[in-house]
Enzyme design. Sequence first.
Site, PDB file in Angstrom:
ATOM      1  N   GLY A  70      37.818  49.504  45.948  1.00 34.85           N
ATOM      2  CA  GLY A  70      37.549  49.269  47.357  1.00 34.85           C
ATOM      3  C   GLY A  70      36.158  49.735  47.729  1.00 34.85           C
ATOM      4  O   GLY A  70      35.247  49.749  46.897  1.00 34.85           O
ATOM      5  N   CYS A  71      35.978  50.127  48.977  1.00 32.00           N
ATOM      6  CA  CYS A  71      34.677  50.602  49.449  1.00 32.00           C
ATOM      7  C   CYS A  71      34.198  51.759  48.582  1.00 32.00           C
ATOM      8  O   CYS A  71      34.926  52.733  48.378  1.00 32.00           O
ATOM      9  CB  CYS A  71      34.785  51.038  50.906  1.00 32.00           C
ATOM     10  N   PHE A  72      32.973  51.667  48.091  1.00 37.12           N
ATOM     11  CA  PHE A  72      32.525  52.678  47.132  1.00 37.12           C
ATOM     12  C   PHE A  72      32.161  54.021  47.746  1.00 37.12           C
ATOM     13  O   PHE A  72      31.991  55.003  47.025  1.00 37.12           O
ATOM     14  CB  PHE A  72      31.405  52.168  46.234  1.00 37.12           C
ATOM     15  N   TRP A  73      32.063  54.116  49.057  1.00 41.48           N
ATOM     16  CA  TRP A  73      31.720  55.402  49.673  1.00 41.48           C
ATOM     17  C   TRP A  73      32.782  56.469  49.379  1.00 41.48           C
ATOM     18  O   TRP A  73      32.480  57.552  48.895  1.00 41.48           O
ATOM     19  CB  TRP A  73      31.567  55.252  51.184  1.00 41.48           C
TER      20      TRP A  73
END
EC number: 1.8.4.11
Length: 218
Positions: A56-59
């Site tokens: 998912g979102c890499f943050w």
Amino acid sequence: MSFFDSYRKKMQMPSKEEVLPGRVQPIPTAAAHFVSGHPLKGPWPDGMKQVLFGMGCFWGAERLFWQVPGVYVTAVGYAGGITPNPTYEETCTGLTGHAEVVLVVYDPKVVTLNELLALFWEEHDPTQGMRQGNDIGTTYRSVIYTFNAVDRAVAEKSRDAYSQALASRGLGPVTTQITEAPDFYYAEDYHQQYLAKNPDGYCGLRGTGVSCPIPLAH
């Protein structure tokens, strides 16, 4: 284009005719990790190993791994597609073929690949295909990219074990792609260690609540 057609398009990998051309020169990024100060692109100490995770979102995914003892450095970027040296904006269109991923460089004497895999499986939902929660599109697909055949086999064995655990709870199937690592392109400085720079920033990680049965012994 209708809403349905737009949604369906976001869930499909682009064809070679559709992908964006990219560029020859790498996108500028940070030289050092914002938290540890270690070099993002090396050189790294002898004996370090690497793995790429897309969840998912890499943050949020990057923060998960930089906190693990034995992880030397992490970096976010793009992999698994066709466009060379893509920007974040290009990747978000879905027309690069890349997934958002985290490069994890770790000391196998301190933390094992199986331990990292357990975090990977438990901290996101690997059954959602081309999405992760509210983040929809091929960019957010679940992937594991390894740097040798032995590690790939370890990852595949872990997938099989977690698939059984999910099935016992009526969940699945696992849609995670596991291959040896394609080219990895570092993301822009702004995205590196984003949640250390922006502690209240977005984190979309949500697990299934199913524990990973992988043996964690060194």
